[in-house]
Design a protein around this motif. Sequence first.
Motif: not given
Length: 204
Positions: A68-75, A165-172, A174-183
């Motif tokens: 769910a966090e990955y989807r929210a991040h991509v969105d 339509i786009t594609e890509g990969y997701l890398k974990d 550390p979370r931060s204020d600018n990247n709250p999902h850590g992705v």
Amino acid sequence: MIIKNIEAKIRLAVFISAGSLLTAIIIVGMNCFYAYKMVANAQKSIYILDKSVPILARQTDMQLNRPAEYRAHVDLFHSLFFSLTPDDNYMEYQMKKAMYLIDESGMQQYNDLKEKGFFNSILSSSSVLTLETDSVAIDMPKHYFRYYGRLKIDRRSSTVVRSLITEGYLKDIPRSDNNPHGVLITGWKTLENKDLEDVEKNTF
């Protein structure tokens, strides 16, 4: 005969001692295991104060929420990158926030669009771009995503709806204020960006 009896008693004593030691080790090991499980479960229990009344809450495993966090991040990234208004400062602000969520592939696409005059055309035509997400498909083992959306371009003279339509990969990371999902999105590229509708507006 006496010596044999003594040897038998010694062997029996050694056997009993070894058995007792082994039993003690098993009991201690089981106690440690159950104590560890109890502490781990206790750490998942937190209390929230509601007007001085403690309410028990349970933490969930982060990995259970990761899709769910990955989807929210991509969105979020696609919304920041494509939902734009004819304002230089606003577009710059959106791009700056979006770049925290992606690797250099995002900056590369941004530069490509800039060279093609995409952002200047938004300003010159006073276009308002609104992105609507249809779906985000996630392949968890491969950390791969594919994004499906519709981009509405509202101009003075017409309204264009485009398939994106786009594609890509997701890398974990550390979370931060600018990247709250850590992705971090990596290897991002556009697979499709074509017109679906082009409706002329009445100018009189």
